[in-house]
Design a protein around this motif. Structure first.
Motif, PDB file in Angstrom:
ATOM      1  N   VAL A 211     141.917 -35.694  36.994  1.00 11.79           N
ATOM      2  CA  VAL A 211     142.659 -34.434  36.917  1.00 11.79           C
ATOM      3  C   VAL A 211     143.352 -34.318  35.560  1.00 11.79           C
ATOM      4  O   VAL A 211     143.382 -33.251  34.946  1.00 11.79           O
ATOM      5  CB  VAL A 211     143.685 -34.332  38.064  1.00 11.79           C
ATOM      6  CG1 VAL A 211     144.675 -33.199  37.815  1.00 11.79           C
ATOM      7  CG2 VAL A 211     142.975 -34.109  39.392  1.00 11.79           C
TER       8      VAL A 211
ATOM      9  N   ALA B 140     138.469 -34.908  47.048  1.00  9.71           N
ATOM     10  CA  ALA B 140     139.652 -35.662  46.633  1.00  9.71           C
ATOM     11  C   ALA B 140     139.412 -37.144  46.860  1.00  9.71           C
ATOM     12  O   ALA B 140     139.458 -37.629  47.992  1.00  9.71           O
ATOM     13  CB  ALA B 140     140.873 -35.189  47.409  1.00  9.71           C
TER      14      ALA B 140
ATOM     15  N   ILE C  66     146.088 -36.944  45.231  1.00  6.98           N
ATOM     16  CA  ILE C  66     145.669 -35.540  45.215  1.00  6.98           C
ATOM     17  C   ILE C  66     145.893 -34.903  46.582  1.00  6.98           C
ATOM     18  O   ILE C  66     146.320 -33.750  46.685  1.00  6.98           O
ATOM     19  CB  ILE C  66     144.198 -35.418  44.781  1.00  6.98           C
ATOM     20  CG1 ILE C  66     144.058 -35.842  43.318  1.00  6.98           C
ATOM     21  CG2 ILE C  66     143.677 -33.992  44.977  1.00  6.98           C
ATOM     22  CD1 ILE C  66     142.646 -35.784  42.790  1.00  6.98           C
TER      23      ILE C  66
ATOM     24  N   THR D 239     151.634 -31.930  38.551  1.00  5.74           N
ATOM     25  CA  THR D 239     151.956 -31.456  39.899  1.00  5.74           C
ATOM     26  C   THR D 239     153.209 -30.585  39.877  1.00  5.74           C
ATOM     27  O   THR D 239     153.264 -29.545  40.547  1.00  5.74           O
ATOM     28  CB  THR D 239     152.143 -32.657  40.851  1.00  5.74           C
ATOM     29  OG1 THR D 239     150.948 -33.439  40.864  1.00  5.74           O
ATOM     30  CG2 THR D 239     152.442 -32.181  42.265  1.00  5.74           C
TER      31      THR D 239
END
Length: 264
Positions: free
Chosen positions: A45, A66, A71, A239
């Protein structure tokens, strides 16, 4: 069956459980269609944001899953939940079981020659009669990529497993995948080493707690500590940004195939 996707970190994850993925692969084998599998952990990511070739290859996957527990946790925090982690190595194991039970052939690409030989021995011990249509180690020159791809195509394999590091495996699949004639294509990273008995996977309790990465660091601290510190920190920041302002979906760019081949 309607397939739900969740847009997270600029890519569309397929909100599927392991059983759903295996069922999708079984259907692809029966219909002779293609399923290019992609698995994403926190490091990917982070890296796909600056690596155009890796990003394009992931966007082109038929299923994007995932692989990392982090994640899954992030998806729930962000209100776009994924049902469970579908670890690449566990999916590899399930697809081997499927190939064995339904008399499907596989091709193994990657790892060092001695690891590959040990893997084939162990797989045949575990799955007597497993059809291994062909294999090739992962330490080939860039100029031999097309030759390796031709060998895979001529083998007639139903499934291709690539035990190559990222982004090499994604780039190989993006460059040659459409021409291989293989129904199931799955990049499994270091899983060859684990199943061959050369490296040890984290205990189940570490996996459930999302600490599998820490177990790897303990095995190779000098090589891995800085890598995981950097990517884990950046993933936490991403995030937080995703919580404040969700990223738009990435669009594929016109990366040239020759670029991808040079990266192998």
């Amino acid at each position: 069956m309607h397939q739900k996707q969740q847009l997270l970190f600029g890519v569309y994850f397929d909100a599927l459980r392991m059983e759903d993925v295996v069922a999708r692969c079984r259907t692809a084998l029966l219909t002779r269609s293609r399923v290019l599998l992609g698995v994403l952990n926190a490091a990917k990511v982070v890296n796909l944001r600056s690596d155009e070739l890796l990003r394009n290859s992931l966007i082109e996957c038929d299923l994007l899953l995932a692989d990392g527990q982090s994640i899954v946790w992030a998806s729930r925090l962000l209100g776009r939940p994924l049902p469970e982690r579908v670890a690449g190595i566990d999916l590899f194991d399930r697809l081997l079981t499927l190939a064995h039970s339904e008399n499907r052939s596989i091709y193994l690409l990657g790892a060092k020659p001695e690891v590959l030989a040990a893997l084939e021995t162990r797989l045949l011990e575990r799955f007597p009669g497993l059809r291994i249509a062909g294999s090739h180690h992962g330490y080939f020159d860039a100029g031999d990529s097309a030759k390796v791809a031709a060998d895979i195509r001529e083998s007639g394999a139903d499934m291709l497993f690539l035990g190559m590091v990222s982004p090499k495996k994604e780039i190989f699949l993006a460059s040659f995948g459409p021409s291989l004639g293989v129904s199931i294509l799955h990049g499994v990273g270091g899983s060859f080493d684990v199943l061959a008995g050369y490296t040890k996977r984290a205990p189940a309790s570490w996996q459930r707690s999302g600490m599998e990465w820490a177990y790897r660091v303990l095995q190779e601290p000098q090589r891995l500590w800085w890598r995981y510190l950097r990517t884990n920190t950046q993933f936490v920041l991403l995030t937080a940004l995703e919580l404040l302002r969700p990223a738009h979906a990435f669009k594929p760019t016109a990366a040239r195939p020759s670029q991808a081949i040079r990266q192998l």
